[in-house]
Design a protein around this motif. Structure first.
Motif, PDB file in Angstrom:
ATOM      1  N   CYS A 157       0.656  -1.738   0.019  1.00 16.69           N
ATOM      2  CA  CYS A 157      -0.337  -0.048  -0.236  1.00 16.69           C
ATOM      3  C   CYS A 157       0.754   1.220   0.046  1.00 16.69           C
ATOM      4  CB  CYS A 157      -1.071   0.185   0.967  1.00 16.69           C
ATOM      5  SG  CYS A 157      -2.503   1.390   0.711  1.00 16.69           S
ATOM      6  N   HIS A 158       0.515   2.213  -1.218  1.00 12.85           N
ATOM      7  CA  HIS A 158       1.721   3.175  -1.425  1.00 12.85           C
ATOM      8  C   HIS A 158       0.789   4.210  -0.814  1.00 12.85           C
ATOM      9  CE1 HIS A 158       3.903   6.172  -3.772  1.00 12.85           C
ATOM     10  NE2 HIS A 158       5.171   5.859  -2.883  1.00 12.85           N
ATOM     11  N   VAL A 159       1.022   5.259  -0.196  1.00  8.35           N
ATOM     12  CA  VAL A 159      -0.060   5.821  -0.534  1.00  8.35           C
ATOM     13  C   VAL A 159       0.815   8.196   0.134  1.00  8.35           C
ATOM     14  CG1 VAL A 159      -1.266   4.708   1.789  1.00  8.35           C
ATOM     15  CG2 VAL A 159       0.184   6.590   2.262  1.00  8.35           C
ATOM     16  N   ASN A 160       1.721   7.422  -0.704  1.00  7.95           N
ATOM     17  CA  ASN A 160       1.909   8.482  -1.064  1.00  7.95           C
ATOM     18  C   ASN A 160       2.966   9.468  -2.527  1.00  7.95           C
ATOM     19  OD1 ASN A 160       2.841  11.068   0.780  1.00  7.95           O
ATOM     20  ND2 ASN A 160       4.919  10.168   0.295  1.00  7.95           N
ATOM     21  N   PRO A 161       1.980   9.260  -3.464  1.00  6.29           N
ATOM     22  CA  PRO A 161       1.514   9.917  -4.690  1.00  6.29           C
ATOM     23  C   PRO A 161       1.716  11.547  -4.696  1.00  6.29           C
ATOM     24  CG  PRO A 161      -0.401   9.323  -4.013  1.00  6.29           C
ATOM     25  CD  PRO A 161      -0.037   8.584  -3.089  1.00  6.29           C
ATOM     26  N   ILE A 162       2.631  11.421  -5.899  1.00  7.08           N
ATOM     27  CA  ILE A 162       2.998  12.927  -5.833  1.00  7.08           C
ATOM     28  C   ILE A 162       1.979  13.678  -6.645  1.00  7.08           C
ATOM     29  CG2 ILE A 162       4.891  14.376  -7.165  1.00  7.08           C
ATOM     30  CD1 ILE A 162       5.570  13.544  -4.521  1.00  7.08           C
ATOM     31  N   ALA A 163       1.453  15.190  -5.873  1.00  8.08           N
ATOM     32  CA  ALA A 163       0.207  15.342  -7.051  1.00  8.08           C
ATOM     33  C   ALA A 163       1.265  17.035  -7.378  1.00  8.08           C
ATOM     34  CB  ALA A 163      -0.204  16.698  -5.785  1.00  8.08           C
ATOM     35  N   MET A 164       0.380  16.483  -8.988  1.00 10.15           N
ATOM     36  CA  MET A 164       1.181  18.097  -9.797  1.00 10.15           C
ATOM     37  C   MET A 164       0.553  18.992  -9.458  1.00 10.15           C
ATOM     38  SD  MET A 164       3.161  15.797 -11.398  1.00 10.15           S
ATOM     39  CE  MET A 164       3.898  15.143 -10.540  1.00 10.15           C
ATOM     40  N   ASP A 165      -0.148  19.679  -8.160  1.00 10.70           N
ATOM     41  CA  ASP A 165      -0.232  20.819  -8.133  1.00 10.70           C
ATOM     42  C   ASP A 165      -0.537  21.092  -7.303  1.00 10.70           C
ATOM     43  OD1 ASP A 165      -2.353  18.800  -8.252  1.00 10.70           O
ATOM     44  OD2 ASP A 165      -4.054  20.312  -9.145  1.00 10.70           O
ATOM     45  N   PRO A 166       0.594  20.980  -6.350  1.00  6.02           N
ATOM     46  CA  PRO A 166       1.013  21.058  -5.028  1.00  6.02           C
ATOM     47  C   PRO A 166      -0.052  22.539  -4.059  1.00  6.02           C
ATOM     48  CG  PRO A 166       2.766  20.951  -5.130  1.00  6.02           C
ATOM     49  CD  PRO A 166       2.078  20.452  -7.194  1.00  6.02           C
ATOM     50  N   SER A 220      13.310   6.320  -4.332  1.00  2.00           N
ATOM     51  CA  SER A 220      13.348   4.503  -3.483  1.00  2.00           C
ATOM     52  C   SER A 220      12.377   3.822  -3.859  1.00  2.00           C
ATOM     53  CB  SER A 220      13.449   5.058  -1.602  1.00  2.00           C
ATOM     54  OG  SER A 220      12.146   5.009  -1.687  1.00  2.00           O
ATOM     55  N   THR A 221      10.697   4.535  -3.735  1.00  2.59           N
ATOM     56  CA  THR A 221       9.751   3.571  -4.098  1.00  2.59           C
ATOM     57  C   THR A 221       9.252   2.219  -4.991  1.00  2.59           C
ATOM     58  OG1 THR A 221       8.251   5.057  -5.490  1.00  2.59           O
ATOM     59  CG2 THR A 221       8.476   4.703  -2.608  1.00  2.59           C
ATOM     60  N   VAL A 222      10.118   2.917  -6.406  1.00  2.00           N
ATOM     61  CA  VAL A 222       9.305   2.494  -8.132  1.00  2.00           C
ATOM     62  C   VAL A 222      10.681   1.411  -8.287  1.00  2.00           C
ATOM     63  CG1 VAL A 222       9.992   2.562  -9.909  1.00  2.00           C
ATOM     64  CG2 VAL A 222       9.821   4.342  -9.142  1.00  2.00           C
ATOM     65  N   PRO A 223      11.582   0.529  -7.629  1.00  2.00           N
ATOM     66  CA  PRO A 223      12.312  -1.444  -7.466  1.00  2.00           C
ATOM     67  C   PRO A 223      10.739  -1.710  -6.288  1.00  2.00           C
ATOM     68  CG  PRO A 223      13.939   0.443  -6.415  1.00  2.00           C
ATOM     69  CD  PRO A 223      12.629   1.540  -7.097  1.00  2.00           C
ATOM     70  N   GLU A 224      10.510  -0.968  -5.125  1.00  2.00           N
ATOM     71  CA  GLU A 224       9.987  -1.976  -3.798  1.00  2.00           C
ATOM     72  C   GLU A 224       8.678  -1.859  -4.035  1.00  2.00           C
ATOM     73  OE1 GLU A 224      11.105  -2.710  -0.855  1.00  2.00           O
ATOM     74  OE2 GLU A 224      12.967  -1.544  -1.559  1.00  2.00           O
ATOM     75  N   LYS A 225       7.485  -0.967  -5.271  1.00  2.00           N
ATOM     76  CA  LYS A 225       6.720  -1.730  -5.598  1.00  2.00           C
ATOM     77  C   LYS A 225       6.193  -2.810  -6.432  1.00  2.00           C
ATOM     78  CE  LYS A 225       5.789   2.708  -7.008  1.00  2.00           C
ATOM     79  NZ  LYS A 225       4.493   4.096  -7.136  1.00  2.00           N
ATOM     80  N   ARG A 226       7.561  -2.440  -7.636  1.00  2.00           N
ATOM     81  CA  ARG A 226       7.638  -3.740  -8.386  1.00  2.00           C
ATOM     82  C   ARG A 226       7.357  -5.460  -7.770  1.00  2.00           C
ATOM     83  NH1 ARG A 226      11.815  -0.812 -12.536  1.00  2.00           N
ATOM     84  NH2 ARG A 226      10.304   0.872 -13.592  1.00  2.00           N
ATOM     85  N   SER A 227       7.633  -5.249  -6.820  1.00  2.00           N
ATOM     86  CA  SER A 227       7.491  -6.858  -6.348  1.00  2.00           C
ATOM     87  C   SER A 227       6.611  -7.292  -5.395  1.00  2.00           C
ATOM     88  CB  SER A 227       9.187  -6.689  -4.850  1.00  2.00           C
ATOM     89  OG  SER A 227       8.536  -6.286  -3.682  1.00  2.00           O
ATOM     90  N   CYS A 228       6.165  -6.080  -5.522  1.00  2.00           N
ATOM     91  CA  CYS A 228       4.796  -6.342  -4.381  1.00  2.00           C
ATOM     92  C   CYS A 228       4.219  -7.116  -5.967  1.00  2.00           C
ATOM     93  CB  CYS A 228       3.593  -5.062  -4.271  1.00  2.00           C
ATOM     94  SG  CYS A 228       4.461  -4.509  -3.752  1.00  2.00           S
TER      95      CYS A 228
END
Length: 281
Positions: A184-193, A213-221
């Motif tokens: 569960c990744h709850v930190n997507p980047i907002a483009m209009d913060p 750091s999250t990209v390779p981690e998410k791929r393992s799910c």
């Protein structure tokens, strides 16, 4: 630099769950946990960092998703930190640590009902460290010590800050220990913060600094929950507990309702079947 996990017995579990950092957005983890329970997918091992470490520790201690949500609704974060003009942070975590100790009954990882792995950043040597044994609360606090905003946590002769700096989605640390891994990744980047205040700026810098750091981690799910609606909140939006909870719950229900998960008799990899999704996220 990353340390190896101080590991308990290497038992294989059917279902694992990794919970990212994200400040107040981590409340969405609670909704995901409730949905997983309703779909008979209760995690048997959990990893977490920062907000994910807090929610993960509460759940592993046996506190239900509804009770965790109620706790956050009744808790005003700034009532549990003390303003101190210190060199290493704006707020002291003394009250925060005491609050966690009053809610989480387990004092060590070994007492938890579900195995838990959390990570924190060792500030002096600059490395990511994983914890899964020994005293619990001090390590949860270390994992969630947002730099500058909260004072670092000293454990022995080491100084720790938020684990999200090096790994904000600790999936691979438990990947080999579970047949099915949900994240569960709850930190997507907002483009209009919104960047209208000092807290807005701090939240934006934090979000940007931890993404790589999250990209390779998410791929393992095997299953990835990433509720994009969470991006409209920042890490300090604790006053929107129920809305953030519902975002996590509704998103997880939508994903899980389109999956059929079967574990084969030979204890191999789980078989996932999807009705309308091309990918599981």
């Amino acid at each position: 630099m990353e340390s190896s996990i101080e590991s308990p017995k290497k038992e294989m579990y059917n279902i694992g769950l990794a919970l990212s950092g994200g400040g107040a957005k981590g409340i969405a983890h609670i909704g995901v946990l409730k949905a997983m329970e309703e779909f008979n997918l209760k995690p048997q091992i959990i990893s977490g960092v920062s907000a994910g470490a807090i929610v993960g520790a509460m759940y592993a201690d046996g506190i239900s998703p509804d009770d965790i949500c109620f706790f956050f609704k009744q808790t005003k974060f700034f009532n549990y930190v003390s303003f101190k003009r210190q060199k290493m942070g704006i707020f002291s975590q003394y009250k925060f640590e005491n609050m966690l100790s009053s809610v989480i009954k387990s004092t060590t990882f070994e007492e938890l009902k579900i195995p838990l792995v959390i990570n924190a950043t060792e500030l002096v040597e600059g490395k990511n460290e994983y914890f899964s044994s020994g005293p619990l609360i001090e390590k949860v606090v270390a994992s969630s010590s947002v730099p500058i905003f909260l004072t670092p946590k000293r454990i022995g002769n080491k100084v720790y800050v938020d684990g999200g700096i090096f790994n904000n989605m600790p999936c691979r640390v438990i990947r080999k220990r579970c047949r099915l891994l949900a994240g569960c990744h709850v930190n997507p980047i907002a483009m209009d913060p919104s960047v209208d205040s000092a807290l807005d700026v701090a939240a934006r810098v934090y979000d940007l600094s931890i993404q790589s750091s999250t990209v390779p981690e998410k791929r393992s799910c095997d299953i990835l929950f990433e509720p994009v609606e969470a991006k409209k909140f920042d890490i300090f939006d604790i006053d929107h507990t129920e809305e953030i909870f519902n975002i996590g719950y509704d998103y997880a229900c939508k994903v899980l309702s389109q999956l059929t998960i079967n574990f084969d008799k030979n204890e191999g990899s789980p078989i996932l079947k999807m009705s309308d999704l091309d990918y599981i996220s």
